[in-house]
Write an enzyme that holds these catalytic residues in place. Structure first.
Site, PDB file in Angstrom:
ATOM      1  N   HIS A   1     -34.061  60.038 -63.673  1.00 55.42           N
ATOM      2  CA  HIS A   1     -35.291  60.132 -62.916  1.00 55.42           C
ATOM      3  C   HIS A   1     -36.474  59.890 -63.849  1.00 55.42           C
ATOM      4  O   HIS A   1     -36.342  59.972 -65.064  1.00 55.42           O
ATOM      5  CB  HIS A   1     -35.422  61.509 -62.265  1.00 55.42           C
TER       6      HIS A   1
ATOM      7  N   GLU B   1     -25.109  65.262 -71.510  1.00 54.62           N
ATOM      8  CA  GLU B   1     -25.295  66.651 -71.092  1.00 54.62           C
ATOM      9  C   GLU B   1     -24.405  66.909 -69.885  1.00 54.62           C
ATOM     10  O   GLU B   1     -24.800  66.744 -68.736  1.00 54.62           O
ATOM     11  CB  GLU B   1     -26.761  66.917 -70.731  1.00 54.62           C
TER      12      GLU B   1
ATOM     13  N   ASP C   1     -29.579  62.922 -70.569  1.00 53.41           N
ATOM     14  CA  ASP C   1     -29.885  64.009 -69.653  1.00 53.41           C
ATOM     15  C   ASP C   1     -29.184  63.788 -68.310  1.00 53.41           C
ATOM     16  O   ASP C   1     -29.221  62.682 -67.767  1.00 53.41           O
ATOM     17  CB  ASP C   1     -31.406  64.078 -69.461  1.00 53.41           C
TER      18      ASP C   1
ATOM     19  N   ASP D   1     -32.013  74.908 -72.414  1.00 53.66           N
ATOM     20  CA  ASP D   1     -31.621  75.177 -71.032  1.00 53.66           C
ATOM     21  C   ASP D   1     -30.966  76.541 -70.855  1.00 53.66           C
ATOM     22  O   ASP D   1     -30.559  76.889 -69.739  1.00 53.66           O
ATOM     23  CB  ASP D   1     -30.656  74.099 -70.536  1.00 53.66           C
TER      24      ASP D   1
ATOM     25  N   ARG E   1     -28.974  61.293 -76.668  1.00 54.58           N
ATOM     26  CA  ARG E   1     -28.458  62.398 -75.860  1.00 54.58           C
ATOM     27  C   ARG E   1     -28.915  62.102 -74.444  1.00 54.58           C
ATOM     28  O   ARG E   1     -30.096  61.888 -74.180  1.00 54.58           O
ATOM     29  CB  ARG E   1     -28.994  63.728 -76.369  1.00 54.58           C
TER      30      ARG E   1
ATOM     31  N   ASP F   1     -35.545  80.018 -69.914  1.00 58.37           N
ATOM     32  CA  ASP F   1     -36.778  79.248 -70.027  1.00 58.37           C
ATOM     33  C   ASP F   1     -37.775  79.636 -68.924  1.00 58.37           C
ATOM     34  O   ASP F   1     -37.366  79.982 -67.818  1.00 58.37           O
ATOM     35  CB  ASP F   1     -36.467  77.744 -70.009  1.00 58.37           C
TER      36      ASP F   1
END
Length: 486
Positions: free
Chosen positions: A127, A240, A210, A323, A208, A367
């Site tokens: 996104h 991930e 997402d 996260d 990495r 978070d």
């Protein structure tokens, strides 16, 4: 098929940095934001506030990072965005000016490479954001925009900010701030591939990825790997994915994943009933309920059998991340739990990843609290830092801790003992998570040598006559040790 993964990753110790929170530059290099109203560095972080960390600040701290023993850095997103975490990408070709822009990143990348430190960037390719210029064109021009088919438009008009009306487009997780790409559009696919290629050519050492499981377009990640590896065959591609990742770890897509399947059981074993349930119950990696040694051994063996060995050696092993809550807070502030879990991650096959600040005992709940500013020296837990320094140094000193076989020798009650073996090099690692002293006699451990030198930790060690090959090991409560050949 013959699975190929980057050799350097097998010997890497990663440091995950959230750029807004690690360090503000002290040198007067910034041309912008001299009078910015940053949040107080030590105040609790907020969802939308900035603390002003930048890439020059990280550059100034490379001595600290290198002295810790780190030889690879994973940055959460650094591209232009309107969020402190930068998962809302505005421009994939521009490093955020708050971080110093492309020039600062180039300076940092070169300085890291001069120290033999690899750099992996976060790729948010599922996104974009409302501020992404192609999506902004759709907002301005509606169905007349040439970029309409780049997103998953469901109707008109679009409502990007007013929740009283339907968004009329797909946002990740239902979040209208994160318009999802239409990956079935060949132009979108090509655009993302070119971004990946651009930064690999720029000099980064890997990506990495997402939420890569959200991209369902057939062949997408296979092409991504082919395009990246064509430029740099040693580039690291790590996804991930929080659970069973065999779908992506077949040798044609990722080199590894963020290994939450290791994190959950390891915390459940090392911290046990000390785990703060409020910090873990809403997360997918299940570091609860407490595990005894036999249950932990079973989960570790299942994990080691899940993927090919070449993949195991390039998994990104972690205990916490941006996260999750921080390890110190998950463990209810118990330093011994942090030390025990740290030993287990730094002696496990694959590349260990340390979340910035965890090495000095930085706390933080789920978070945004887990994204605090890196603490001042006066607030460091020196015991935890010393544990990290010693264990990282041992990992670099003994190849068997990086690529050797992993053999469980004993798993009963609160005591877990295993060996790492590579050729004639053998180490024994023992952990007692219990609150009582443990005396263990190991019969016929089937080692080629008899490790008897205490390399780390506290224990009483005695071997019987060589013919018997019996190890007597006394471990204090809540302790661990590593034995090598004296």
């Amino acid at each position: 098929m013959d699975i190929q993964t980057p050799d350097w990753v097998k010997h890497a110790v990663f440091y995950q940095i959230f750029p807004d929170r690690f360090a503000r530059s002290k040198q007067p290099r910034k041309r912008l934001l001299h009078e910015a109203r940053w949040e107080d560095w030590e105040a609790m972080p907020t969802l939308q506030g900035y603390k002003g960390g930048d890439l020059w600040g990280i550059l100034e701290q490379l001595d600290y990072i290198q002295d810790l023993g780190i030889n690879a850095i994973y940055f959460t997103p650094i591209f232009q965005s309107a969020s402190n975490h930068r998962y809302h990408t505005h421009d994939y070709y521009q490093v955020d000016p708050m971080l110093g822009g492309n020039a600062a990143f180039k300076e940092l990348l070169d300085a890291a490479h001069d120290r033999n430190i690899k750099v992996v960037l976060d790729g948010v390719f599922n996104h974009s954001s409302r501020g992404f210029f192609f999506f902004h064109d759709v907002l301005e021009n509606g169905p007349h925009s040439p970029w309409v088919n780049w997103f998953k438009i469901e109707g008109w008009p679009l409502s990007s900010y007013n929740g009283e009306y339907p968004a009329n487009y797909e946002g990740w997780g239902g979040n209208r701030a994160l318009p999802v790409f239409n990956h079935d559009n060949p132009e979108v696919r090509e655009y993302i591939m070119e971004i990946a290629e651009y930064w690999i050519k720029f000099g980064i050492d890997g990506w990495r990825l997402d939420v890569p499981f959200e991209i369902k377009t057939p062949g997408f990640w296979q092409e991504f790997r082919d395009r990246v590896k064509a430029i740099n065959p040693d580039a690291y591609i790590v996804g991930e994915v929080w659970g069973d990742s065999r779908e992506w770890l077949d040798g044609t897509q990722f080199d590894g994943v963020m290994n939450y399947l290791f994190a959950g059981p390891t915390i459940a074993f090392a911290a046990g009933s000390r785990v703060d349930l409020e910090q873990v119950q809403s997360r997918d990696y299940k570091p609860y309920p407490p595990l005894f040694a036999a249950e932990y051994a079973e989960k570790i063996q299942e994990l080691l059998q899940l993927y090919p060995w070449e993949i195991q050696l390039t998994q990104l092993n972690l205990l916490a991340s941006h996260d999750t809550a921080r390890l110190m807070s998950i463990a209810g502030g118990d330093v011994a739990s942090v030390d025990l879990a740290t030993l287990l991650v730094l002696t496990f096959p694959g590349a260990p990843s340390i979340y910035y600040g965890d090495e000095v005992g930085l706390p933080g709940a789920i978070d945004p609290d887990s994204r605090r500013g890196f603490p001042l020296d006066a607030n460091w837990n020196r015991e935890i830092l010393d544990t990290h320094r010693q264990l990282i140094a041992l990992r670099h000193s003994y190849p068997c801790l990086r690529t050797g076989d992993y053999r469980v020798l004993y798993a009963q009650g609160a005591v877990y003992i295993f060996a790492r073996i590579l050729g004639t090099e053998e180490l024994i690692i023992a952990v007692n998570v219990g609150t009582a002293e443990a005396l263990i006699n190991l019969e016929s451990v089937n080692l080629q040598s008899q490790p008897n030198k205490l390399l780390f930790g506290t224990a009483e060690v005695q071997w019987s006559k060589p013919v018997d090959k019996q190890l007597s090991l006394t471990l204090p409560p809540r302790s661990s040790c590593i034995l090598g050949v004296g």
